[in-house]
Design an enzyme around this catalytic site. Structure first.
Site, PDB file in Angstrom:
ATOM      1  N   LYS A  30       1.000  -1.332   0.017  1.00 14.59           N
ATOM      2  CA  LYS A  30       0.099  -0.076  -0.021  1.00 14.59           C
ATOM      3  C   LYS A  30       1.026   1.243  -0.029  1.00 14.59           C
ATOM      4  O   LYS A  30       1.961   1.345   0.620  1.00 14.59           O
ATOM      5  CB  LYS A  30      -0.810  -0.098   1.210  1.00 14.59           C
ATOM      6  CG  LYS A  30      -1.708   1.238   1.339  1.00 14.59           C
ATOM      7  CD  LYS A  30      -2.870   0.834   2.603  1.00 14.59           C
ATOM      8  CE  LYS A  30      -3.922   2.003   2.825  1.00 14.59           C
ATOM      9  NZ  LYS A  30      -4.635   1.556   4.063  1.00 14.59           N
TER      10      LYS A  30
ATOM     11  N   SER B 126      -9.781   1.757   2.835  1.00 13.02           N
ATOM     12  CA  SER B 126      -8.729   2.605   2.148  1.00 13.02           C
ATOM     13  C   SER B 126      -7.801   1.863   1.236  1.00 13.02           C
ATOM     14  O   SER B 126      -7.244   2.124   0.450  1.00 13.02           O
ATOM     15  CB  SER B 126      -8.214   3.501   3.123  1.00 13.02           C
ATOM     16  OG  SER B 126      -7.275   2.947   3.963  1.00 13.02           O
TER      17      SER B 126
ATOM     18  N   SER C 178      -9.535  -0.695   7.482  1.00 13.13           N
ATOM     19  CA  SER C 178      -9.220  -0.538   5.889  1.00 13.13           C
ATOM     20  C   SER C 178      -8.460  -1.811   5.253  1.00 13.13           C
ATOM     21  O   SER C 178      -8.041  -1.718   4.168  1.00 13.13           O
ATOM     22  CB  SER C 178      -8.410   0.568   5.886  1.00 13.13           C
ATOM     23  OG  SER C 178      -9.000   1.650   5.595  1.00 13.13           O
TER      24      SER C 178
END
Ligand code: GLN
Length: 488
Positions: A80, A155, A179
Site C-alpha cells: 500500500k 482505504s 481498511s
C-alpha cells in the site's frame, strides 16, 4: 498460471525448483499488463528493482538458501502506498507529497526483505487512508476485479484488488477502522488486522496512531498466517509495539474447532444488513457449529457509539499527524509571500476534500471549549467499548459477524454522502477502538451480480492463533476461497 498460485503453493514450487523467483515476478507483471488497465490497483511499479530482487532470490536459492532460513524467498509481495520502501515513491495517494521518495524501509518492509520476499509496487488507496472505496485517491479510483462498475472497498482498495486480480501473491496494507478487512471482504480475499502492538508501525505514514495497524491481504488463511509470522514482533523503533512472543502461527491451523466457544454479537445482526449478507453470515455460523464450535450470543452494548467515537478520535489524531505536511519539510510546495501563506497554499491545494474535512473536524474536537465535550468524552466511550469486548471474551474465544453491511457498491454510489460512506465500516471499527485482532474471509456470494461476501472473525488481544484456527477451519471446509474473480 503461476500468478494464480497461493503464496504457500508458490513457496513449495520455488523450493522444489519447479519455478524460479524471476518467473514468479514476471508472472505478476504479465498479469498486471493484462488486467491493471481495468483494475487500476497500482500507482506505479519499479520493474527493474523488482526483477533485480527476484534475481537475487534465485541466486540465493541456487547457493542453497532454503525457505526454512528465508520463509518468503522469491515471493512477490506488493505494498500500500502508505508504507516506506527505500528509494521508491511514497504518496499516500495524495498530491501533497509531490515527488517524495522513502528515505528508509518500514520495519515490515525490512522484515519482508529479510525473509527473502520480492517487494514491489505502490498500491492505490484513499488519500491518507481516509475512506472506504479508493474514490478519495488523488489519482484514480481502483475498480473491483469481480465487477469493474463497483468499488473494491477502502482505504486499502489497491491491496485487495491486486490480490483478487492475482497481480501479486499477497500485499500489505493498514487498518485504522477497517481498511484491511472491508476491502478484503468486498474483493473476496483474506485480510487481517493484527492486535494493536503486534506489528511495528515504524515507516507507516500515520493516520490515527492509536488505531493504525499493518496487516496482510492474502488468497487464503494459511498465507495470512505465514505473512503475519514474517512481520510480527517487538521493534525498538515503535514504542507501541509489544514484547509479546511471536507464536508459530501456522501450527494453530488444525482444522478442528472442538472445545471452542464462538460469540455472535446480537448488536451486529440487526437493521441495515443486506438480506444476502445476513443469510450468508447466518449460514457460516451454522457451519462453524457443525465443525464443533459452540455458538454463544454475546452483547457489545456500546456498539452503537463506535462510528461516532471513531470519527472523533481518528480525526483528532489525524489533524495532529497531518500537520507535518506543511510545504516546508516534505513533498510539494506552493510558494507564498510568507511562510503562513506558503503553508496554507500548499495544504489548500495539496490535500483533497475528505482529508480537509477530517483535519477540520479533528481540529474542532480538540479546540478549547469543545475538547471536553467531544474528545474527552469519546475517549471515555472508547474505554467502554474496549471493556465490552474484554467482558465478552471472558465467555467466548472469538466473535463472528459480517465484515460489511453490503457487498461492493457502485462507483459514485456513496461518494457524495460521507455519512453513508462512514457507515460501511460499522462492523470493523470497534475492533480498532478496542485494540484486538480481526480477520475477514470469504463466506459466500450475492446472486446477481455475483459479488463476494465477507465473514469477520474477531479475536482476543494477541489471540491471533485462535482467530486463525477458526478462520482456517471454516475456509477449508467451504468452497468460497477457491473462486477466482473474472479479472483474476
Ligand atoms: N473507512 C475508515 C475511514 O475512512 C477507515 C479507514 C482506515 O481503516 N484507514 O476512516
Amino acid at each position: 498460471m503461476i500468478h494464480r498460485l497461493r503464496l504457500a503453493e508458490l513457496i513449495d514450487k520455488l523450493s522444489r525448483r519447479e519455478c524460479s523467483a524471476r518467473e514468479a515476478m514476471a508472472a505478476c507483471l504479465l498479469q498486471m499488463d493484462r488486467v491493471d488497465s481495468q483494475v487500476h490497483a497500482f500507482l506505479s511499479v519499479d520493474r527493474d528493482n523488482a526483477m533485480a530482487q527476484a534475481d537475487a532470490a534465485d541466486r540465493a536459492l541456487a547457493s542453497g538458501v532454503t525457505h526454512r532460513e528465508k520463509p518468503l524467498l522469491g515471493v512477490p509481495i506488493a505494498l500500500k502506498d502508505v508504507l516506506c520502501h527505500q528509494g521508491q515513491p511514497l504518496n499516500c495517494s495524495s498530491k501533497i507529497l509531490g515527488t517524495f521518495r522513502s528515505p528508509y524501509d518500514a520495519t515490515v518492509v525490512a522484515k519482508l526483505k529479510e525473509a527473502g520476499a520480492t517487494v514491489f509496487g505502490r498500491l492505490n488507496m484513499d488519500e491518507f487512508a481516509m475512506g472506504s472505496s479508493t474514490e478519495n485517491s488523488a489519482f484514480f479510483t481502483t475498480l473491483n476485479p469481480w465487477d469493474t462498475s463497483r468499488i473494491p472497498g477502502g482505504s486499502s482498495g489497491g491491496c485487495a484488488a491486486s490480490v483478487a486480480a492475482n497481480e501479486c501473491f499477497a500485499s500489505l496494507g493498514s487498518d485504522t477502522g477497517g481498511s484491511i478487512r472491508q476491502p478484503a471482504a468486498l474483493c473476496g480475499c483474506v485480510g487481517m488486522k493484527p492486535t494493536y502492538g503486534r506489528v511495528s508501525r515504524y515507516g507507516l505514514v500515520a493516520f490515527a496512531s492509536s488505531l493504525d495497524q499493518i496487516g496482510p491481504f492474502t488468497k487464503d488463511v494459511r498465507d495470512g498466517a505465514i505473512l503475519l509470522q514474517a512481520i510480527s514482533g517487538y521493534d525498538r523503533r515503535d514504542s507501541t509495539s509489544m514484547r509479546e512472543p511471536v507464536p508459530e502461527y501456522t501450527a494453530s491451523l488444525t482444522g478442528n474447532l472442538r472445545g471452542l466457544k464462538i460469540g455472535l454479537a446480537k448488536e451486529f445482526m440487526v437493521g441495515g444488513l443486506d438480506p444476502e449478507v445476513d443469510a450468508a453470515v447466518k449460514r457460516a455460523v451454522r457451519h462453524l457449529e457443525s465443525l464443533g464450535a459452540e455458538i454463544v450470543e454475546v452483547s457489545l452494548p456500546h456498539s452503537d457509539y463506535a462510528v461516532a467515537t471513531y470519527y472523533i478520535i481518528a480525526t483528532a489524531e489525524a489533524s495532529a499527524n497531518l500537520a507535518r505536511f506543511d510545504g516546508i519539510r516534505y513533498g510539494a510546495r506552493v510558494e507564498g509571500s510568507d511562510p503562513f501563506q506558503l503553508n496554507s497554499r500548499t495544504r489548500g491545494s495539496g490535500f483533497g476534500a475528505e482529508v480537509k474535512r477530517r483535519i477540520i473536524l479533528g481540529t474542532y474536537v480538540l479546540s478549547s471549549g469543545y475538547y471536553d465535550a467531544y474528545y474527552l468524552r469519546a475517549q471515555k466511550v472508547r474505554t467502554l467499548i474496549r471493556q465490552d469486548f474484554l467482558k465478552a471474551f471472558e465467555s467466548v474465544d472469538a466473535i463472528v459477524s459480517p465484515t460489511t453491511p453490503t457487498a461492493a457498491f457502485k462507483v459514485g454510489e456513496k461518494s457524495g454522502d460521507p455519512l453513508q460512506m462512514y457507515l460501511s465500516d460499522i462492523f470493523t471499527i470497534s475492533c480498532n477502538l478496542a485494540g484486538n485482532c480481526g480477520i475477514s474471509l470469504p463466506c459466500g456470494f450475492t446472486s446477481s451480480p455475483k459479488l463476494p461476501i465477507g465473514l469477520q472473525v474477531l479475536g482476543k488481544p494477541f489471540g491471533e492463533e485462535t482467530m486463525l484456527r477458526i478462520a482456517h477451519a471454516y475456509e477449508q471446509s467451504t468452497p468460497w476461497h477457491r473462486e477466482v474473480a473474472p479479472l483474476g
